[in-house]
Design a protein around this motif. Structure first.
Motif, PDB file in Angstrom:
ATOM      1  N   HIS A  49       0.648  72.254 -58.626  1.00  0.00           N
ATOM      2  CA  HIS A  49       0.890  73.272 -59.653  1.00  0.00           C
ATOM      3  C   HIS A  49       0.525  74.667 -59.129  1.00  0.00           C
ATOM      4  CE1 HIS A  49       2.228  70.914 -63.031  1.00  0.00           C
ATOM      5  NE2 HIS A  49       1.275  70.025 -62.813  1.00  0.00           N
ATOM      6  N   ALA A  50      -0.472  74.734 -58.244  1.00  0.00           N
ATOM      7  CA  ALA A  50      -0.870  76.023 -57.678  1.00  0.00           C
ATOM      8  C   ALA A  50       0.100  76.482 -56.591  1.00  0.00           C
ATOM      9  CB  ALA A  50      -2.283  75.920 -57.098  1.00  0.00           C
ATOM     10  N   GLY A  51       1.096  75.645 -56.287  1.00  0.00           N
ATOM     11  CA  GLY A  51       2.091  76.039 -55.299  1.00  0.00           C
ATOM     12  C   GLY A  51       1.630  75.853 -53.862  1.00  0.00           C
ATOM     13  N   GLN A  52       0.480  75.213 -53.656  1.00  0.00           N
ATOM     14  CA  GLN A  52      -0.001  75.012 -52.286  1.00  0.00           C
ATOM     15  C   GLN A  52       0.587  73.741 -51.680  1.00  0.00           C
ATOM     16  OE1 GLN A  52      -4.200  75.249 -53.388  1.00  0.00           O
ATOM     17  NE2 GLN A  52      -4.360  77.163 -52.232  1.00  0.00           N
ATOM     18  N   LEU A  53       0.541  72.663 -52.440  1.00  0.00           N
ATOM     19  CA  LEU A  53       1.122  71.403 -51.964  1.00  0.00           C
ATOM     20  C   LEU A  53       2.576  71.359 -52.403  1.00  0.00           C
ATOM     21  CD1 LEU A  53       0.968  68.512 -50.813  1.00  0.00           C
ATOM     22  CD2 LEU A  53       0.185  67.756 -53.059  1.00  0.00           C
ATOM     23  N   ARG A  54       3.500  71.360 -51.466  1.00  0.00           N
ATOM     24  CA  ARG A  54       4.911  71.401 -51.800  1.00  0.00           C
ATOM     25  C   ARG A  54       5.623  70.044 -51.720  1.00  0.00           C
ATOM     26  NH1 ARG A  54       7.383  76.117 -52.941  1.00  0.00           N
ATOM     27  NH2 ARG A  54       5.820  77.712 -53.413  1.00  0.00           N
ATOM     28  N   ARG A  55       5.288  69.258 -50.724  1.00  0.00           N
ATOM     29  CA  ARG A  55       5.909  67.935 -50.601  1.00  0.00           C
ATOM     30  C   ARG A  55       4.843  66.928 -50.160  1.00  0.00           C
ATOM     31  NH1 ARG A  55      11.197  66.983 -50.013  1.00  0.00           N
ATOM     32  NH2 ARG A  55      10.473  64.973 -50.799  1.00  0.00           N
ATOM     33  N   LEU A  56       5.090  65.658 -50.421  1.00  0.00           N
ATOM     34  CA  LEU A  56       4.124  64.606 -50.093  1.00  0.00           C
ATOM     35  C   LEU A  56       4.881  63.301 -49.868  1.00  0.00           C
ATOM     36  CD1 LEU A  56       1.129  63.717 -49.912  1.00  0.00           C
ATOM     37  CD2 LEU A  56       1.174  63.350 -52.372  1.00  0.00           C
ATOM     38  N   TRP A  57       4.660  62.692 -48.703  1.00  0.00           N
ATOM     39  CA  TRP A  57       5.321  61.420 -48.398  1.00  0.00           C
ATOM     40  C   TRP A  57       4.291  60.420 -47.892  1.00  0.00           C
ATOM     41  CZ3 TRP A  57       6.787  66.101 -46.252  1.00  0.00           C
ATOM     42  CH2 TRP A  57       8.014  66.626 -46.654  1.00  0.00           C
TER      43      TRP A  57
END
Lengths: 109, 109, 109, 109, 109, 109, 109, 109, 109, 109
Positions: free
Chosen positions: B37-45
């Motif tokens: 939500h803070a825009g730091q983590l964009r993708r996660l696999w």
């Protein structure tokens, strides 16, 4: 559709003629854009300091990925490592999360 | 803003009590969503088969990234490798390329 | 601004003509000084026994670093590894610590 | 005097009591500052995402360096790699180069 | 003075003319003896089966070591790894220990 | 007689009682001196920053070396790598070379 | 009969004439089929993105495997790693297990 | 459907009670057979001498593979490496090649 | 006398003329037999799939081994790793154990 | 019958009770001799300085080898690497070569 993280190292002979290099790198950029328009190549970053890059592909499977990667004009000079990715339940894209505020230029620590 | 590719391996003791694991993994998911939500983590696999993942962060710099990563409840059990990324002139996102056709389920080889 | 630690290994063909080597190494030194005057290259050390060095760069981000490193005339012959650095609260420079006494030539053990 | 680049990885048990960790990390910071005041520890950076750091030491020789590093309270939990450095004729500090202009916040690419 | 342990691997093209090899290896031996007479090269051993060796140098510091190693005629064909050494309080030489008995040819197990 | 270069890494549990450590390290030093008096252990150096060392042994063969190394009280905590050495015709000791001048404290670069 | 898992990396010079490459790759395919008909080569997969493959061989022993692999026209350009396999009591083929239902195209997660 | 080659290393504490080991290994075998009946696990081999195995999976994608692998009772003690496979035009199974003769017990060299 | 295990990798240019290769490999075989007759080379095996081998040497020491290995015509194209061996009290040869029964062709599992 | 080269590293906890160690090592030696009498274990050497050994096995195939190795009482504490061997036409044993002269104690260099 499946996503793959791809690491490419370019092993280009340092003493090859400049024109040859410029010609093949130009064709490389064109083919990269073609893969992007086809929706296969989604993101592309440089590894700082190297003739190398990380990219994110979205394709049906490893066989389609192989076809895409070997279509690159520089492929014979590439050392490629493919990382298969599985979906993560907490992936922001899967959760439809949009950042709640525009990111400032400097960031908040 | 700068993007970083992050590889995280979780070294969790296999014989720890199940409740402890469920409690900390639940908090981990929550904090991951907060970073999204803070825009730091964009993708996660997920890395298939492992307690490991690849993620894409967008932060001001390596110092902000460190703060984000050490805020994760599982951080003491994580083995983290950060790959700094430089912008590539042919990055589809930078070029504003949208795939020209919806990707079929089966792909075109 | 962000600091990066950079390790450079030079892979120069041992049987190349001496003049070619001297010419390119001279240009390398010049460009290195230009990066130093621009405030990007802050420190430079040799790895003893090797055509290799460690350097400390201070740049806006990995993209500026990439531009600086690829401006080096020897870049096509370089194998470069970049280490992103985060600020440490105990960094003597950040704390404004100056050594309290001139260091003796022989050191105190 | 000789400079050494030092890479330290801290292998701290993730389930140790918080108080024990805070107590020893506090003592670690103090001793680090003592080494800085003595002119031995010159710079210190975090490796983003890890309990690890890079540091720059200036000491008489490897024997004095060993004494300094083993004086750190966390030493028994450290995995340390030392890189001996030789002087480089193009080192900005040796050449007395000061950046010719204040570095802008955003950098020039 | 400081001691360094040095591992040298010689990467000589197997199909180079024999005379060229004999000429440069002869000059290598000469320069090695010059470094020995100067007290810099103290011991030299072959790695069995390889064009490689271990050596023990005693020099002021890593900078002097670099000068010594790059003075070797085969240096452009060498892959060198330097191990900085710190003094050990139990070093037989520092303790002035002389073996108490002549070593028998066959050893005692 | 044959020489061997030996690299020893000590893997000692960081939270073991201090007295236990002091007791066993004291016995280790004693046994090291015994091996030195027997002419088996010839040189000993610390790896800076680590509980590790390099040593030079002179023994009949690898079997005698094994007996010497396993006689060390810390052996169960040691990770040992042995490098067999062959004689080099240019070894200063074999050539009987003594440095022609006392080495100055500062070295000549 | 014994099974072996074989990993083959092809190191083909990227600037070799296209005809030469096509000619030898054609002969390679033919010989591969001959080994398949002889029952030695059982399965063959591409490593995505690379001139590399994994294969499953069923032969009398390592000596027969060596003969088969060195019969490949590209063998001089191959870097081959062989993994000996032992029978597993739970191998579906040994247990005679046939999947109980046709696998759907999309899979069930 | 996509095939994956999977390498599994089991890190089981050597001093765990025998009953615990027998109980979990029994459940492991059962779950393995369940995956075989579901058509996901196709082949399984032991790595000789180790608690390790190679297996061949046929699943929809890396996400289904992750689900299958984490369903194994021993998963928390497993170190798993997944190799994505692309189809090879010369794969004997794809070509429908059946060995032309029954393989003799001794093989033909 | 001491035994050494030797691993040899042959790095022969794949496009060298066939006659040159046949000529040097023939001389290699001859010299190998000479070393066998001299009692230095005791066993020799191929690494399946590679131009590589394992061998067992019995020589006075590492210096004699070096002389034997460098006498091989292919030595300049070899990458050699030597493993020093110590006697094991349970070595069947040292214990004078002869298998109590002729080994059947198929083995007993 | 097939030969395999086996490298075994024993990872025994250094602080385990001495009696436990002596008891299991005694059983290990017994079982090793049993394998020798059965003709499976042919040679056995120590890796100098380590709880590790090299051994030569002669068995029907990798499956029989696995059975032999897992019969060792120390197997749960062993890290085992198996090297499959192919027959070499120049193997002295295959050629029936017996050394032509008794080997002198000192060797001929």
């Amino acid at each position: 559709m499946a996503e793959f993280l791809v690491h490419i190292e370019i092993v280009w002979p340092p003493d090859a003629p400049v024109e040859q290099r410029e010609e093949i790198f130009a064709r490389e950029l064109e083919q990269g854009q073609r893969l992007a328009h086809a929706g296969q190549l989604r993101r592309l970053w440089r590894v700082p300091g190297r003739w190398a890059n990380w990219s994110l592909y979205e394709v049906a499977d490893a066989t389609e990925l192989h076809t895409a990667l070997t279509s690159l004009p520089l492929h014979p000079w590439m050392d490629i490592e493919v990382h298969a990715l599985a979906e993560h339940p907490n992936d922001p894209r899967a959760l439809g999360i949009e950042p709640t505020a525009p990111r400032p230029e400097e960031g908040v620590r």
